[in-house]
Design an enzyme around this catalytic site. Structure first.
Site, PDB file in Angstrom:
ATOM      1  N   CYS A 240       0.729  -1.254   0.149  1.00  0.00           N
ATOM      2  CA  CYS A 240       0.201  -0.336  -0.197  1.00  0.00           C
ATOM      3  C   CYS A 240       0.376   1.317   0.210  1.00  0.00           C
ATOM      4  CB  CYS A 240      -0.820  -0.055   1.302  1.00  0.00           C
ATOM      5  SG  CYS A 240      -2.668  -1.679   1.249  1.00  0.00           S
ATOM      6  N   HIS A 241       2.022   1.129   0.886  1.00  0.00           N
ATOM      7  CA  HIS A 241       2.494   2.332   1.203  1.00  0.00           C
ATOM      8  C   HIS A 241       4.163   1.972   1.067  1.00  0.00           C
ATOM      9  CE1 HIS A 241      -1.660   3.657   2.877  1.00  0.00           C
ATOM     10  NE2 HIS A 241      -0.853   4.893   2.341  1.00  0.00           N
ATOM     11  N   GLY A 242       4.958   1.601   0.747  1.00  0.00           N
ATOM     12  CA  GLY A 242       5.750   0.425   0.175  1.00  0.00           C
ATOM     13  C   GLY A 242       7.069   0.648   1.635  1.00  0.00           C
TER      14      GLY A 242
END
Length: 277
Positions: A240-242
């Site tokens: 989702c956001h690394g």
């Protein structure tokens, strides 16, 4: 000389009646001392005072009675004594007597005080007991239901998890990662310089047994579920956001501020099971 028996009688006058001290009604426009006319129509009564004028001995004022003014009016042979009171007040002798409560009083003040203290203490204990029962019943309505309590603990058979594999189970509505680590993964996790990490935590603090890693599968950034055996550090990766986590579940890269949470768990050595919760 005949003796006269004076009779006292308390009377109540209406507030609108005005009387003189002698007991006669006050009539400012009526002249009781007016004399009759001297012409021939007096019927032989002469020019003396009118017959309706009270005699001098008619009224007298006596202040010996403490209940109020007394007016004496002599009519005929027997005098009549009236107690003249202010407006609608009551004579002292007609006032109600205060009841005598002596038979109802306690024989000893100390005994009466002890009874009062006993009653106050008993009522206090009963009130506290009722209040406790009310509060307890109210709090019980807010307790977890039976199905929620049943999910408070989860048992996992460790024999079904091979070495180097992950298992995901559900506990309290959240995913739980269980990793059976290899010796190489354990060595790698413990050789990492954890003191300089974003959330400093050693591998020994995160595991009760080196080969078993138990974590909540919830990303500490925004609550996503990371993917296992992925990322730059061979652990978990949140697409989702690394965010990247190592083989010990520690945040190494990305926006995640904290390591993956380790729930309360224990090992049942006799049955070879993991108990979470």
């Amino acid at each position: 000389m005949a003796s006269f028996a004076a009779v006292k009688k308390a009377v109540t006058l209406a507030p609108t009646v005005r009387t003189l001290p002698s007991g006669l009604p006050s009539a400012p426009l009526l002249n009781l001392a007016a004399r009759g006319s001297s012409h021939g129509h007096d019927h032989g009564h002469g020019s003396g005072p009118r017959a309706d004028k009270p005699a001098r001995f008619t009224g007298g004022v006596s202040t010996g009675y403490t209940g109020g003014l007394i007016s004496k009016t002599f009519q005929g042979a027997l005098p009549t004594t009236h107690a003249r009171l202010i407006h609608t007040s009551v004579a002292v002798k007609d006032a109600p007597q205060v009841p005598d409560f002596t038979p109802y009083q306690a024989a000893s003040p100390d005994r009466n005080r002890a009874v009062s203290y006993f009653m106050i203490g008993t009522m206090g204990v009963l009130t506290a007991s009722i209040a406790k029962s009310t509060v307890t019943g109210f709090l019980e309505t807010m307790a977890a239901s039976a199905d929620v309590l049943a999910m408070a603990k989860v048992e996992v058979d460790l024999a079904n998890i091979p070495e180097g594999k992950n298992v995901i189970i559900k506990w309290r509505g959240k995913p739980v990662f269980i990793r059976h680590r290899t010796a190489g993964e354990i060595e790698e996790a413990r050789q990492t310089d954890w003191k300089h990490l974003r959330d400093p935590q050693s591998d020994e603090e995160r595991t009760k047994k080196p080969e078993w890693l138990v974590m909540l599968g919830v990303c500490t950034h925004l609550g996503c579920v990371p993917i296992g055996e992925a990322g730059d550090y061979g652990g978990w990766f949140c697409p989702c956001h690394g965010s990247h986590y190592d083989i010990s579940g520690r945040a190494r890269k990305g926006p995640a501020p904290l390591n993956l949470e380790v729930p309360a768990h224990d090992f049942n050595e006799a049955e070879g099971k993991l108990v979470i919760g």
